[in-house]
Design a protein around this motif. Structure first.
Motif, PDB file in Angstrom:
ATOM      1  N   ARG A   1       0.917  -1.310   0.008  1.00 31.92           N
ATOM      2  CA  ARG A   1       0.135   0.088   0.108  1.00 31.92           C
ATOM      3  C   ARG A   1       0.815   1.409   0.097  1.00 31.92           C
ATOM      4  O   ARG A   1       0.660   2.208  -0.706  1.00 31.92           O
ATOM      5  N   ALA A   2       1.909   1.085   0.697  1.00 33.20           N
ATOM      6  CA  ALA A   2       2.765   2.314   1.017  1.00 33.20           C
ATOM      7  C   ALA A   2       3.286   2.580  -0.507  1.00 33.20           C
ATOM      8  O   ALA A   2       3.597   3.798  -0.887  1.00 33.20           O
TER       9      ALA A   2
ATOM     10  N   ARG B   1       3.350   5.874  -2.892  1.00 32.08           N
ATOM     11  CA  ARG B   1       4.231   6.570  -3.527  1.00 32.08           C
ATOM     12  C   ARG B   1       4.213   6.624  -5.016  1.00 32.08           C
ATOM     13  O   ARG B   1       4.564   7.817  -5.453  1.00 32.08           O
ATOM     14  N   GLY B   2       3.923   5.498  -5.633  1.00 27.68           N
ATOM     15  CA  GLY B   2       3.758   5.678  -6.916  1.00 27.68           C
ATOM     16  C   GLY B   2       2.697   6.562  -7.328  1.00 27.68           C
ATOM     17  O   GLY B   2       2.827   7.347  -8.511  1.00 27.68           O
TER      18      GLY B   2
ATOM     19  N   VAL C   1      12.110   9.170 -14.387  1.00 28.15           N
ATOM     20  CA  VAL C   1      12.409   8.667 -12.675  1.00 28.15           C
ATOM     21  C   VAL C   1      11.139   8.578 -11.822  1.00 28.15           C
ATOM     22  O   VAL C   1      10.981   7.552 -11.245  1.00 28.15           O
ATOM     23  N   LEU C   2      10.495   9.631 -12.063  1.00 27.64           N
ATOM     24  CA  LEU C   2       9.276   9.723 -11.036  1.00 27.64           C
ATOM     25  C   LEU C   2       8.151   8.686 -11.607  1.00 27.64           C
ATOM     26  O   LEU C   2       7.259   8.149 -10.831  1.00 27.64           O
ATOM     27  N   ARG C   3       7.806   8.324 -12.802  1.00 27.77           N
ATOM     28  CA  ARG C   3       6.969   7.561 -13.445  1.00 27.77           C
ATOM     29  C   ARG C   3       7.139   6.104 -13.141  1.00 27.77           C
ATOM     30  O   ARG C   3       6.581   5.124 -13.113  1.00 27.77           O
ATOM     31  N   SER C   4       8.501   5.761 -13.212  1.00 21.78           N
ATOM     32  CA  SER C   4       9.126   4.392 -13.152  1.00 21.78           C
ATOM     33  C   SER C   4       9.533   3.887 -11.988  1.00 21.78           C
ATOM     34  O   SER C   4      10.424   4.530 -11.188  1.00 21.78           O
TER      35      SER C   4
END
Length: 379
Positions: free
Chosen positions: A175-176, A180-181, A242-245
């Motif tokens: 869940r965390a 975060r994703g 970096v943020l998306r993957s």
């Protein structure tokens, strides 16, 4: 109790059980806690030792302990091995095997009763009377068996609780990670919608200005703005990736080998920048070189924002324990400082340097001007 202490206890428990079975068996054969035997001492010691070894090895194999316990009780009314066997049977045997064990134990007790009746004397008084037979079978079979079943049930409950706890922990981690994703994806969308859109407009306007520039100097400035904007878009795409993957394929990160190109971009804006290398150059880890590059990049950005065309010196000093980077600019009385800043550049830079164990100092110089000093340990 530490893990080491728990391991020592776990290893020593079988041998302690074996020693207890041996001593109790000898006490039973001597008549202290059982029926005195008339057999020679070497025979009694051998039977007690066999019972002790079988009890110590019961954690690996229950069969020898059951066999020794049955023979010792039927022959000598030596009960410790039978008690240990009943306990282990309760902790390990399945329902069908448990019924077979109980039936076999009853048969052994019945046979011992017949033998005791034939021998007579004190042994018959202890074993052959109905009340004593029922009492001894309950104490030597029933109670250890119930104790073993209780221990097994408790272990199963603890194992179930441990499994549920681990499952809840895994679900919490998932869940965390999902949260975060989602947050990273939201940040990536915001950056794309706001920053990438504006930088793209800046690149388009720079291209239009380059095409319709009235003179060569304006065209060069527009081309430089366009190139810088396209590099910014490339860096932004990397950050968004970096943020998306979770495991993005990153482009090569800048190192000290790219420092001259960064200085040339600043010189193209009319700022005098001199580079000074001190100490014997040597290969450093990519993290150290990338951090040093980002320090110089942010410091030169601040010079362009707040010191206009102030002369700037960049020092790259190779120390025995690491790398020291100094960016020092002279005062520029005519600087207006009109370019906006987020106010977080030096804060983020300090965090970046401290993450690799370094230290960043930034502030006015005694001789006027401003300097940024980063000391980065070699890793």
């Amino acid at each position: 109790m530490t893990y080491g202490d728990a391991g020592i206890v776990e290893r020593s428990t079988p041998w302690a059980l074996g020693a207890a079975v041996f001593l109790l068996s000898m006490a039973s054969a001597s008549g202290s806690v059982g029926v005195e035997s008339t057999l020679p001492d070497p025979v009694l010691v051998a039977v007690a030792a066999a019972s002790a070894v079988a009890a110590a090895r019961a954690g690996h194999s229950l069969g020898p302990l059951v066999a020794v316990g049955a023979v010792a009780y039927a022959w000598l009314v030596m009960w410790p091995a039978a008690v240990a066997a009943s306990y282990y049977a309760g902790t390990r045997l399945r329902r069908r095997d448990l019924w077979l064990y109980t039936g076999g134990a009853v048969a052994v007790f019945s046979f011992s009763t017949l033998v005791s009746h034939r021998i007579g004397g004190y042994r018959a008084l202890v074993v052959d009377t109905p009340a004593n037979a029922i009492l001894m079978s309950g104490v030597m079979i029933g109670l250890p068996l119930v104790a073993g079943l209780w221990v097994r049930a408790r272990r199963q409950v603890l194992a179930t609780m441990r499994e549920r706890s681990e499952q809840l922990l895994r679900e919490q981690v998932l869940r965390a990670e999902r949260a975060r994703g989602q947050e990273r994806a939201r940040i990536a969308r915001e950056m794309h919608d706001v920053v990438a859109h504006r930088v793209s407009l800046m690149v388009l306007h720079a291209g239009a200005l380059e095409v319709g520039a009235p003179d060569e100097r304006t065209a060069e400035a527009a081309a430089l703005i366009g190139d810088t904007g396209r590099e910014a878009l490339s860096d932004l795409r990397e950050v968004l990736g970096v943020l998306r993957s979770r495991d993005p394929v990153r482009d090569p990160q800048p190192t000290l080998a790219d420092l001259d190109r960064l200085l040339d971009q600043t010189r193209a804006l009319g700022i005098v920048v001199d580079r000074h290398d001190e100490g014997p150059a040597r290969p450093l880890s990519p993290v150290v070189e990338r951090t040093a590059y980002r320090v110089v990049q942010e410091a030169l950005t601040n010079v362009r924002k707040h010191a206009a065309d102030a002369r700037t010196d960049v020092f790259v000093r190779y120390r025995p324990t690491g790398l020291e980077v100094v960016v020092r600019n002279e005062p520029a009385p005519g600087a207006s400082g009109d370019l906006p800043g987020s106010g977080w550049g030096l804060v983020g830079l300090r965090e970046r340097v401290e993450l690799v164990g370094g230290r960043l100092e930034a502030g006015p110089r005694d001789e006027a001007g401003f300097q940024v000093v980063a000391r980065i340990p070699a890793t």
